[in-house]
Design a protein around this motif. Structure first.
Motif, PDB file in Angstrom:
ATOM      1  N   GLU A 230      30.500  13.899 -30.103  1.00  0.00           N
ATOM      2  CA  GLU A 230      29.716  13.109 -29.024  1.00  0.00           C
ATOM      3  C   GLU A 230      29.155  14.047 -28.192  1.00  0.00           C
ATOM      4  O   GLU A 230      29.771  14.966 -27.468  1.00  0.00           O
ATOM      5  N   ILE A 231      27.781  14.001 -27.911  1.00  0.00           N
ATOM      6  CA  ILE A 231      27.308  14.902 -27.059  1.00  0.00           C
ATOM      7  C   ILE A 231      26.846  14.120 -25.687  1.00  0.00           C
ATOM      8  O   ILE A 231      26.219  13.287 -25.767  1.00  0.00           O
ATOM      9  N   LEU A 232      26.952  14.957 -24.633  1.00  0.00           N
ATOM     10  CA  LEU A 232      26.666  14.403 -23.279  1.00  0.00           C
ATOM     11  C   LEU A 232      25.378  14.714 -22.985  1.00  0.00           C
ATOM     12  O   LEU A 232      24.975  15.930 -23.140  1.00  0.00           O
ATOM     13  N   CYS A 233      24.353  13.894 -22.702  1.00  0.00           N
ATOM     14  CA  CYS A 233      22.959  13.926 -22.524  1.00  0.00           C
ATOM     15  C   CYS A 233      22.737  13.197 -21.168  1.00  0.00           C
ATOM     16  O   CYS A 233      23.099  12.340 -20.740  1.00  0.00           O
ATOM     17  N   PRO A 234      21.957  13.979 -20.311  1.00  0.00           N
ATOM     18  CA  PRO A 234      21.527  13.593 -18.995  1.00  0.00           C
ATOM     19  C   PRO A 234      20.398  12.746 -18.818  1.00  0.00           C
ATOM     20  O   PRO A 234      19.442  13.052 -19.349  1.00  0.00           O
ATOM     21  N   GLY A 235      20.635  11.583 -17.927  1.00  0.00           N
ATOM     22  CA  GLY A 235      19.389  10.745 -17.652  1.00  0.00           C
ATOM     23  C   GLY A 235      19.199   9.751 -18.597  1.00  0.00           C
ATOM     24  O   GLY A 235      20.014   9.175 -19.329  1.00  0.00           O
ATOM     25  N   GLU A 236      17.748   9.508 -18.886  1.00  0.00           N
ATOM     26  CA  GLU A 236      17.315   8.507 -19.823  1.00  0.00           C
ATOM     27  C   GLU A 236      16.565   9.291 -20.946  1.00  0.00           C
ATOM     28  O   GLU A 236      15.888  10.111 -20.850  1.00  0.00           O
ATOM     29  N   ARG A 237      16.695   8.759 -22.162  1.00  0.00           N
ATOM     30  CA  ARG A 237      15.806   9.305 -23.433  1.00  0.00           C
ATOM     31  C   ARG A 237      14.549   9.357 -23.042  1.00  0.00           C
ATOM     32  O   ARG A 237      13.595  10.135 -23.731  1.00  0.00           O
ATOM     33  N   THR A 238      13.789   8.465 -22.364  1.00  0.00           N
ATOM     34  CA  THR A 238      12.518   8.235 -21.910  1.00  0.00           C
ATOM     35  C   THR A 238      12.236   9.590 -20.758  1.00  0.00           C
ATOM     36  O   THR A 238      10.442   9.675 -20.801  1.00  0.00           O
ATOM     37  N   ASP A 239      12.764   9.982 -20.287  1.00  0.00           N
ATOM     38  CA  ASP A 239      12.582  11.060 -19.326  1.00  0.00           C
ATOM     39  C   ASP A 239      11.894  12.412 -20.114  1.00  0.00           C
ATOM     40  O   ASP A 239      12.080  12.814 -21.186  1.00  0.00           O
ATOM     41  N   PRO A 240      10.518  12.666 -19.380  1.00  0.00           N
ATOM     42  CA  PRO A 240       9.668  13.690 -20.058  1.00  0.00           C
ATOM     43  C   PRO A 240      10.354  15.148 -20.044  1.00  0.00           C
ATOM     44  O   PRO A 240      10.963  15.402 -19.211  1.00  0.00           O
ATOM     45  N   VAL A 241       9.832  15.916 -21.039  1.00  0.00           N
ATOM     46  CA  VAL A 241      10.399  17.154 -21.050  1.00  0.00           C
ATOM     47  C   VAL A 241       9.479  18.178 -21.305  1.00  0.00           C
ATOM     48  O   VAL A 241       8.823  17.899 -22.525  1.00  0.00           O
ATOM     49  N   GLN A 242       9.018  19.373 -20.891  1.00  0.00           N
ATOM     50  CA  GLN A 242       8.194  20.380 -21.355  1.00  0.00           C
ATOM     51  C   GLN A 242       8.984  21.501 -21.588  1.00  0.00           C
ATOM     52  O   GLN A 242       9.713  22.025 -20.798  1.00  0.00           O
ATOM     53  N   LEU A 310      30.311  12.400 -10.916  1.00  0.00           N
ATOM     54  CA  LEU A 310      31.308  13.109 -11.606  1.00  0.00           C
ATOM     55  C   LEU A 310      31.136  14.638 -11.618  1.00  0.00           C
ATOM     56  O   LEU A 310      31.897  15.280 -12.655  1.00  0.00           O
ATOM     57  N   GLY A 311      30.365  15.219 -10.580  1.00  0.00           N
ATOM     58  CA  GLY A 311      30.636  16.730 -10.332  1.00  0.00           C
ATOM     59  C   GLY A 311      29.390  17.306 -11.179  1.00  0.00           C
ATOM     60  O   GLY A 311      29.558  18.676 -11.107  1.00  0.00           O
ATOM     61  N   CYS A 312      28.546  16.926 -11.775  1.00  0.00           N
ATOM     62  CA  CYS A 312      27.673  17.433 -12.905  1.00  0.00           C
ATOM     63  C   CYS A 312      26.126  16.982 -12.267  1.00  0.00           C
ATOM     64  O   CYS A 312      25.418  15.975 -12.705  1.00  0.00           O
ATOM     65  N   GLN A 313      25.549  17.957 -11.569  1.00  0.00           N
ATOM     66  CA  GLN A 313      24.489  17.871 -10.806  1.00  0.00           C
ATOM     67  C   GLN A 313      23.203  18.224 -11.796  1.00  0.00           C
ATOM     68  O   GLN A 313      23.329  18.722 -12.879  1.00  0.00           O
ATOM     69  N   PRO A 314      21.955  17.612 -11.422  1.00  0.00           N
ATOM     70  CA  PRO A 314      20.648  17.966 -12.107  1.00  0.00           C
ATOM     71  C   PRO A 314      20.626  19.373 -12.482  1.00  0.00           C
ATOM     72  O   PRO A 314      20.569  20.210 -11.590  1.00  0.00           O
ATOM     73  N   GLY A 315      20.530  19.851 -13.827  1.00  0.00           N
ATOM     74  CA  GLY A 315      20.212  21.191 -14.067  1.00  0.00           C
ATOM     75  C   GLY A 315      21.379  21.839 -14.502  1.00  0.00           C
ATOM     76  O   GLY A 315      21.382  22.960 -15.167  1.00  0.00           O
ATOM     77  N   VAL A 316      22.454  21.238 -14.438  1.00  0.00           N
ATOM     78  CA  VAL A 316      23.829  21.801 -15.026  1.00  0.00           C
ATOM     79  C   VAL A 316      23.645  21.698 -16.430  1.00  0.00           C
ATOM     80  O   VAL A 316      24.050  22.486 -17.040  1.00  0.00           O
ATOM     81  N   LEU A 317      23.395  20.572 -17.008  1.00  0.00           N
ATOM     82  CA  LEU A 317      22.912  20.354 -18.350  1.00  0.00           C
ATOM     83  C   LEU A 317      21.427  20.731 -18.421  1.00  0.00           C
ATOM     84  O   LEU A 317      20.764  20.197 -18.227  1.00  0.00           O
ATOM     85  N   PRO A 318      21.123  22.035 -19.089  1.00  0.00           N
ATOM     86  CA  PRO A 318      19.766  22.711 -18.787  1.00  0.00           C
ATOM     87  C   PRO A 318      18.609  21.784 -19.515  1.00  0.00           C
ATOM     88  O   PRO A 318      18.746  21.163 -20.382  1.00  0.00           O
ATOM     89  N   ILE A 319      17.305  22.428 -18.887  1.00  0.00           N
ATOM     90  CA  ILE A 319      16.094  22.053 -19.425  1.00  0.00           C
ATOM     91  C   ILE A 319      15.710  20.637 -18.953  1.00  0.00           C
ATOM     92  O   ILE A 319      14.822  20.493 -18.489  1.00  0.00           O
ATOM     93  N   ILE A 320      16.701  19.716 -19.315  1.00  0.00           N
ATOM     94  CA  ILE A 320      16.298  18.189 -19.116  1.00  0.00           C
ATOM     95  C   ILE A 320      16.630  17.931 -17.519  1.00  0.00           C
ATOM     96  O   ILE A 320      17.631  18.353 -17.107  1.00  0.00           O
ATOM     97  N   LEU A 321      15.442  17.332 -16.860  1.00  0.00           N
ATOM     98  CA  LEU A 321      15.647  17.104 -15.441  1.00  0.00           C
ATOM     99  C   LEU A 321      15.075  15.879 -15.158  1.00  0.00           C
ATOM    100  O   LEU A 321      14.364  15.063 -15.977  1.00  0.00           O
TER     101      LEU A 321
END
Length: 417
Positions: A230-242, A310-321
């Protein structure tokens, strides 16, 4: 920067469709300021495969990490015109080695069709090289960054977006949170444009990824997918990424030189809107094609507000914002100018597959370098440095921390659990 960058012909062959479409190139004499980091070796391989002559200028300290490049002229010195190639910091003190070439001396009097500057970070250094080379080069390509922009709040902003500034333009440190990085790069751009008006090409990449990336920011995701579970993914699947594969960027840099393309261009991708969900799917698909295939994997997407609790701020899980608030436009910069200028991309899944093939070599190199550092310290009578596990990713979170967050999320009322 790793052994996987060897085999220039193979890498150059995969460097991008743009060069295949460009046809035979007129041989050029290209100077690369740097060339031994991440995008430099890829650029060398592409340029050589296209029949160009390549000269490198650097301090000569990282060549053993990227492997030998036959048929490449090497000049040595320092981007700082007041220091020698052998200058380094020892125990917190700067030591200059006057027996090594000084500053830009070995570039004086040299003529090149184009220079690709991928190692300029401080305006004083870039101004020195641009001013010295201006009378003797036809084009100066400066690799900058999308971090030059003052704000990331507006989606789809183009190169006319407002540029960030810095209170003290003479500062030569990045700051505690790298807050000076973007504004200093913007001043470097200005130095190039002032020295070579009408002959400057400013390239602003986003996240540069692929084999050779020592930050592990993007690499975290395909390597994590290869472990399954099981992999933890941040935010929403629809968030853009470049992001842009370093090999695609390298191929395009050479194309810009061949076509004498000038101006300012954002350089990130893919070519059209791409989402975080599609990126994770590409990682899963790449991991499934490993030999043997990776274990089964499930994706659990957790909203950013819940992750923060839960103590996991944006950017801790990298690239995806996040795709809202202060970062609403970070992963949606317009790249129309670059596309019009021939920038093309391999598939994200191919990048992920290549990263998984490269990762064992990265671990092996980090192991070797760590061993050499320990041996050197022992030889010099210094304390042997405590080095991190070479197989541990330098970005992202540990498996233990991931399991902890997932467990807490499932118990949270917001999860419905």
């Amino acid at each position: 920067v790793l052994a996987a960058l060897a085999g220039g012909a193979r890498i150059a062959q995969a460097a991008g469709l743009a060069l295949k479409a460009a046809g035979p190139a007129k041989p050029l004499n290209i100077l690369i300021l740097g060339g031994t980091g991440f995008i430099g070796p890829h650029t060398i391989d592409v340029a050589k495969a296209r029949g160009h002559s390549v000269t490198l200028f650097n301090r000569g300290r990282r060549e053993k990490l990227v492997g030998a490049r036959d048929g490449v002229e090497k000049l040595y010195g320092n981007r700082d015109p007041d220091k020698h190639a052998g200058a380094k910091v020892v125990d917190g003190k700067e030591v200059d080695d006057e027996t090594t070439p000084k500053g830009l001396e070995e570039l004086k009097g040299r003529t090149f069709d184009a220079v690709i500057d991928n190692s300029g970070f401080f305006p004083r250094h870039v101004k020195a090289s641009a001013a010295l080379l201006a009378p003797n080069v036809g084009q100066y390509v400066f690799v900058s960054t999308v971090s030059v922009y003052k704000s990331n709040t507006t989606p789809n902003a183009d190169e006319t977006d407002e540029i960030g500034t810095i209170e003290d333009p003479t500062v030569e440190t990045m700051g505690a949170q790298s807050e000076n990085y973007g504004p200093l790069k913007a001043l470097c751009e200005k130095a190039v444009e002032e020295a070579l008006p009408g002959r400057a090409t400013i390239v602003r990449p986003g996240y540069i990824v692929g084999p050779g990336d020592t930050s592990d920011r993007f690499t975290y995701w395909p390597v994590r997918a290869s472990r399954g579970g099981e992999i933890l993914c941040p935010g929403e699947r629809t968030d853009p990424v470049q992001f842009i594969d370093a090999r695609d960027l390298a191929a395009w840099l050479v194309l810009l030189v061949e076509r004498r393309t000038f101006g300012v261009m954002n350089a990130t991708g893919p070519a059209s809107r791409y989402t975080a969900g599609e990126l994770l799917d590409a990682c899963v698909a790449a991991a499934g094609k490993m030999e043997p295939p990776a274990p089964a994997l499930t994706q659990t997407w957790v909203p950013y507000d819940a992750l923060a609790e839960l103590g996991c701020q944006p950017g801790v899980l990298p690239i995806i914002l996040p795709s809202s608030g202060e970062l609403a436009g970070f992963h949606s910069r317009s790249i129309k100018r670059a596309l019009d200028a021939g920038l093309t991309f391999r598939s994200p899944e191919q990048t992920c597959r290549d990263l998984l093939a490269w990762w064992p070599e990265a671990v092996a190199l980090r192991t070797r370098v760590g061993k050499e550092q320990a041996e050197q310290a022992e030889k010099e009578g210094r304390p042997i440095p405590k080095l991190p596990d070479p197989a541990r990713l330098r970005a992202g979170i540990s498996p233990e921390r991931e399991a902890e967050i997932l467990s807490a999320w499932k118990k949270s009322p917001k999860s419905g659990g």
